[in-house]
Motif scaffolding. Structure first.
Motif, mmCIF file in Angstrom:
data_model
loop_
_atom_site.group_PDB
_atom_site.id
_atom_site.type_symbol
_atom_site.label_atom_id
_atom_site.label_comp_id
_atom_site.label_asym_id
_atom_site.label_seq_id
_atom_site.Cartn_x
_atom_site.Cartn_y
_atom_site.Cartn_z
ATOM 1 N N MET A 193 -21.491 -3.605 22.491
ATOM 2 C CA MET A 193 -22.720 -3.788 22.012
ATOM 3 C C MET A 193 -22.776 -2.932 20.598
ATOM 4 N N GLN A 194 -23.281 -3.551 19.414
ATOM 5 C CA GLN A 194 -23.273 -2.790 18.315
ATOM 6 C C GLN A 194 -24.225 -2.246 18.038
ATOM 7 N N ASP A 195 -24.375 -1.389 17.334
ATOM 8 C CA ASP A 195 -25.628 -0.531 16.743
ATOM 9 C C ASP A 195 -26.734 -1.268 16.009
ATOM 10 N N PHE A 196 -27.965 -0.872 16.431
ATOM 11 C CA PHE A 196 -29.157 -1.633 15.781
ATOM 12 C C PHE A 196 -30.182 -0.812 15.791
ATOM 13 N N GLU A 197 -31.142 -1.092 14.961
ATOM 14 C CA GLU A 197 -32.488 -0.511 14.721
ATOM 15 C C GLU A 197 -33.601 -1.696 14.690
ATOM 16 N N PHE A 198 -34.659 -1.372 14.815
ATOM 17 C CA PHE A 198 -35.917 -2.168 14.737
ATOM 18 C C PHE A 198 -37.193 -1.257 14.553
ATOM 19 N N LYS A 199 -38.314 -1.913 14.093
ATOM 20 C CA LYS A 199 -39.591 -1.216 14.252
ATOM 21 C C LYS A 199 -40.476 -2.527 13.988
ATOM 22 N N VAL A 200 -41.836 -2.315 14.414
ATOM 23 C CA VAL A 200 -42.693 -3.525 14.244
ATOM 24 C C VAL A 200 -44.117 -2.699 13.526
ATOM 25 N N PRO A 201 -44.026 -2.595 12.319
ATOM 26 C CA PRO A 201 -44.902 -1.737 11.487
ATOM 27 C C PRO A 201 -46.197 -2.269 11.339
ATOM 28 N N PRO A 217 -30.404 -6.729 21.240
ATOM 29 C CA PRO A 217 -31.058 -7.191 22.464
ATOM 30 C C PRO A 217 -32.689 -7.104 22.073
ATOM 31 N N PHE A 218 -33.186 -6.589 21.025
ATOM 32 C CA PHE A 218 -34.313 -6.852 20.382
ATOM 33 C C PHE A 218 -34.738 -8.190 19.963
ATOM 34 N N PHE A 239 -35.769 -13.203 13.178
ATOM 35 C CA PHE A 239 -35.089 -13.270 11.975
ATOM 36 C C PHE A 239 -35.229 -12.132 10.999
ATOM 37 N N ALA A 240 -36.434 -11.511 10.862
ATOM 38 C CA ALA A 240 -36.594 -10.639 10.171
ATOM 39 C C ALA A 240 -35.444 -9.385 10.351
ATOM 40 N N TRP A 241 -34.979 -9.234 11.592
ATOM 41 C CA TRP A 241 -33.904 -8.342 11.908
ATOM 42 C C TRP A 241 -32.592 -8.630 12.055
ATOM 43 N N ALA A 242 -32.482 -10.213 12.551
ATOM 44 C CA ALA A 242 -30.964 -10.468 12.678
ATOM 45 C C ALA A 242 -30.605 -11.489 11.535
ATOM 46 N N LYS A 243 -31.684 -11.977 10.759
ATOM 47 C CA LYS A 243 -31.368 -12.582 9.875
ATOM 48 C C LYS A 243 -31.019 -14.045 10.229
#
Length: 382
Positions: A1-9, A210-211, A254-258
């Motif tokens: 699994m590759q590194d990732f980040e996310f936030k829902v601000p 995963p997110f 798609f905001a995070w995965a494009k």
């Protein structure tokens, strides 16, 4: 699994009649003067007046800008920014689909930092927070209320450029299904299939995590069984609610995965031939799915089971079955099936392919794509 980040601000309000919460949201943000951005079409339908009345009944001042056009331009953004500055407003309410929200986001950037919107083209060039935006979607499709991008046509280059920054995310989104239950069937179909394609492309993107997978799968689970009944009857409240929430989940994904080649290739179709965005996507989707087929590691089957009408999961699945099911869905929605049907001609393919290759979505398509591939894909979809 590759590194990732996310936030829902963001803060998101969902519910039939949830627009009534708008004055309270504005007061909580200490904004007593709001700049409403929308278009003449929604004004004629009474949507803008409805929201203006809600704002003013809350004791707040309101300035209305109705200059948004389909496929908004640099001039459109400049005009909206000037009107915003003249108004003295301290926040923006974007009413509509992707066009209104794209103008709102880019107006928020220029009002905060000045310059030209072309200065912010590309990834993460907005230096900090922009004017607070409350997004009120009137379509279930764009996901712009939760996406970090804006697409603006630079007429000087005949090019649809992207400004992408998480600083542009609207601070609030109000998801009121009442707003989408009067849409014409053609708009419901084009916007609805666009939302589905957002989820599909994010799901197979090389930047998926995963997110984003969770958001995309939930979007497909909501949109898949509800798109047909919603287009057939926009007064179906359960279908409208599912479409609105599904579109938002797809937007978060798609905001995070494009996205991928469908969106990379569709933007030039709008720039050169003024093809409606969702229609362009619907025409391209089967061709791109076939192009990407050899990269599939089981996700095509999951997509297929989300969108097919049969109750039980398929057995003996083959990727070609998904392509056939997408065509079946497109036909059921009464959408065009070829680019020639919407006035596209081959003489612009070289220029369109060059523009498509500039899209950041090319980089996250699951199959590597070069300019020759793009030209062949356009030809196949013609």
């Amino acid at each position: 699994m590759q590194d990732f980040e996310f936030k829902v601000p963001q803060s998101i309000e969902f519910g039939v009649g949830s627009l009534k919460k708008l004055p309270g949201i504005l007061k909580d943000n200490k904004s007593d003067h709001v700049f409403l951005i929308s278009d003449e079409g929604l004004a004629k339908l009474g949507v803008v007046k409805k929201i203006q009345d809600i704002v003013e009944a809350g004791g707040l001042e309101c300035t209305v800008y109705l200059g948004v056009v389909p496929n908004p331009t640099v001039d459109n953004v400049n005009e909206a920014t000037q009107k915003y500055k003249e108004s003295g407003a301290t926040s923006i309410v974007a009413i509509g689909g992707g066009s209104a929200m794209d103008v709102a986001k880019t107006t928020g950037v220029l009002a905060a930092y000045g310059g030209k919107i072309t200065d912010y083209e590309g990834l993460q060039k907005v230096p900090g927070p922009i004017v607070p935006i409350i997004a009120v979607p009137t379509t279930a499709g764009t996901g712009s209320e939760v996406s970090a991008s804006a697409v603006i046509t630079d007429e000087a280059r005949n090019y649809k450029m992207s400004v992408i920054s998480h600083e542009m995310l609207p601070k609030y989104a109000i998801l009121d299904p009442d707003m989408i239950m009067t849409a014409p069937a053609s708009i419901a179909a084009a916007c609805g299939i666009d939302a589905l394609i957002h989820a599909i492309e994010a799901y197979v993107s090389t930047s998926a995590s995963p997110f984003t997978d969770a958001m995309a799968e939930k979007a497909m689970a909501l949109i898949g069984p509800n798109l047909r009944p919603f287009v057939a009857n926009r007064q179906d409240e359960d279908a409208a609610c599912a479409m609105m929430v599904g579109s938002t989940f797809a937007g978060m994904s798609f905001a995070w995965a494009k996205l991928g080649d469908v969106h990379a290739l569709s933007h030039p179709l709008s720039a050169y031939f003024h093809v409606v965005h969702g229609v362009a996507n619907a025409i391209l989707l089967p061709t791109i799915l076939e192009f990407n087929m050899n990269t599939d590691r089981g996700r095509y089957e999951k997509i297929y089971n989300y969108i097919r009408t049969a109750a039980k999961p398929a057995t003996n699945f083959e990727p070609e079955m998904l392509i056939a099911e997408v065509k079946k869905l497109r036909d059921a929605l009464g959408m065009p099936t070829t680019l020639s049907e919407v006035g596209v001609t081959e003489d612009k393919f070289q220029e369109m392919a060059e523009d498509a290759m500039k899209s950041p979505n090319i980089a996250t398509n699951p199959r590597s794509t070069n300019i020759k591939d793009v030209i062949e894909l356009y030809k196949k979809a013609l």
